[in-house]
Design a protein around this motif. Structure first.
Motif, PDB file in Angstrom:
ATOM      1  N   MET A   1       0.846  -1.204   0.000  1.00 35.95           N
ATOM      2  CA  MET A   1       0.000   0.000   0.000  1.00 35.95           C
ATOM      3  C   MET A   1       0.878   1.249   0.000  1.00 35.95           C
ATOM      4  O   MET A   1       1.778   1.393   0.828  1.00 35.95           O
ATOM      5  N   GLN A   2       0.599   2.163  -0.925  1.00 37.27           N
ATOM      6  CA  GLN A   2       1.324   3.416  -0.978  1.00 37.27           C
ATOM      7  C   GLN A   2       0.768   4.380   0.068  1.00 37.27           C
ATOM      8  O   GLN A   2      -0.383   4.276   0.501  1.00 37.27           O
ATOM      9  N   THR A   3       1.597   5.350   0.465  1.00 38.43           N
ATOM     10  CA  THR A   3       1.223   6.292   1.514  1.00 38.43           C
ATOM     11  C   THR A   3      -0.057   7.040   1.164  1.00 38.43           C
ATOM     12  O   THR A   3      -0.950   7.205   2.019  1.00 38.43           O
ATOM     13  N   GLU A   4      -0.183   7.480  -0.084  1.00 32.17           N
ATOM     14  CA  GLU A   4      -1.384   8.231  -0.488  1.00 32.17           C
ATOM     15  C   GLU A   4      -2.624   7.347  -0.430  1.00 32.17           C
ATOM     16  O   GLU A   4      -3.706   7.815  -0.086  1.00 32.17           O
ATOM     17  N   GLN A   5      -2.492   6.074  -0.768  1.00 31.41           N
ATOM     18  CA  GLN A   5      -3.625   5.157  -0.689  1.00 31.41           C
ATOM     19  C   GLN A   5      -4.054   4.940   0.760  1.00 31.41           C
ATOM     20  O   GLN A   5      -5.240   4.874   1.059  1.00 31.41           O
ATOM     21  N   GLU A  21       1.696   1.326  10.890  1.00 29.40           N
ATOM     22  CA  GLU A  21       2.365   1.341   9.588  1.00 29.40           C
ATOM     23  C   GLU A  21       2.824  -0.058   9.213  1.00 29.40           C
ATOM     24  O   GLU A  21       2.759  -0.450   8.046  1.00 29.40           O
ATOM     25  N   LYS A  25       1.666  -2.560   5.790  1.00 29.31           N
ATOM     26  CA  LYS A  25       2.648  -3.073   4.831  1.00 29.31           C
ATOM     27  C   LYS A  25       2.485  -4.560   4.535  1.00 29.31           C
ATOM     28  O   LYS A  25       3.203  -5.117   3.710  1.00 29.31           O
ATOM     29  N   SER A  30      -4.825  -3.990  -0.654  1.00 31.59           N
ATOM     30  CA  SER A  30      -4.770  -3.241  -1.916  1.00 31.59           C
ATOM     31  C   SER A  30      -6.018  -2.388  -2.108  1.00 31.59           C
ATOM     32  O   SER A  30      -7.049  -2.612  -1.471  1.00 31.59           O
TER      33      SER A  30
END
Length: 220
Positions: A1-5, A21, A25, A30
């Motif tokens: 997962m990206q930070t913005e997501q 966090e 990860k 998703s």
């Protein structure tokens, strides 16, 4: 997962703010956009929980005679309690799902969803609240189907989806039958009777000139 997501997911679901966090990860989490008319069939075993970030999803039952009954819809920031119970109980999903418009979904693998339920109180409370809200909706659905005439239910449906400034509704008899959980023939017969009484006007795929004040009198 990206930070913005992750930020987007937390904006849609504030209950996820306490997820660490490290947990974000984990493999399998998703964000996916599902196309309209994507179907999930009753009886499937779900590998992931689906949290609806943006969009509309309809849950329905399909009878042996092919008749559909809409149970409820999930919109932005919502979660299906039947899905949650299926994953927590490790049982088959007990409804059909139809994506009504392109819908962005946060998928959380079943094993992670189960762990989050046991670890994070805010997330657990959110899921339990979803159960309570949908139970009320289901109870109202049963009451309507058992205790109200189809005529009254049609009136209520038309009133809910129109306004004084817009007294027309684009909907087919088939779709209205699905929404109210009855046969198309019953819907058509009732609508034609209402048209003869001057309560509505019927045209192909539309119900127009809906006399809201008269429908309100009938409902009350």
């Amino acid at each position: 997962m990206q930070t913005e997501q992750i930020k987007d997911a937390i904006t849609c679901f504030p209950c996820l703010a306490e997820i660490t966090e490290e947990d974000w990860k984990e493999n399998g989490i998703s964000v996916v956009t599902l196309p309209a008319n994507h179907i999930i069939h009753e009886g499937e075993f779900l590998e992931s929980a689906a949290l609806i970030m943006h969009g509309t999803v309809r849950m329905y039952k399909l009878g042996e005679n092919g008749r559909e009954v809409t149970l409820y819809r999930i919109h932005d920031g919502g979660c299906c309690p039947l899905m949650a119970s299926s994953i927590l109980g490790e049982t088959a999903y007990e409804a059909n799902v139809c994506i009504e418009k392109p819908t962005k979904v946060l998928f959380v693998p079943a094993r992670i969803f189960q762990r989050w339920m046991g670890t994070y109180m805010s997330f657990r409370q959110f899921i339990f609240k979803s159960f309570a809200e949908r139970l009320i909706i289901m109870s109202n659905l049963i009451d309507n189907m058992v205790f109200k005439s189809i005529r009254i239910r049609i009136c209520e449906y038309l009133l809910e989806r129109t306004t004084e400034g817009d007294n027309s509704l684009t909907i087919t008899h088939d779709h209205l039958a699905i929404e109210l959980g009855t046969a198309r023939e019953v819907i058509s017969r009732t609508l034609k009777a209402m048209e003869k009484e001057g309560l509505i006007h019927l045209s192909r795929g539309q119900i127009t000139n809906i006399q809201r004040e008269q429908l309100l009198e009938l409902v009350e």
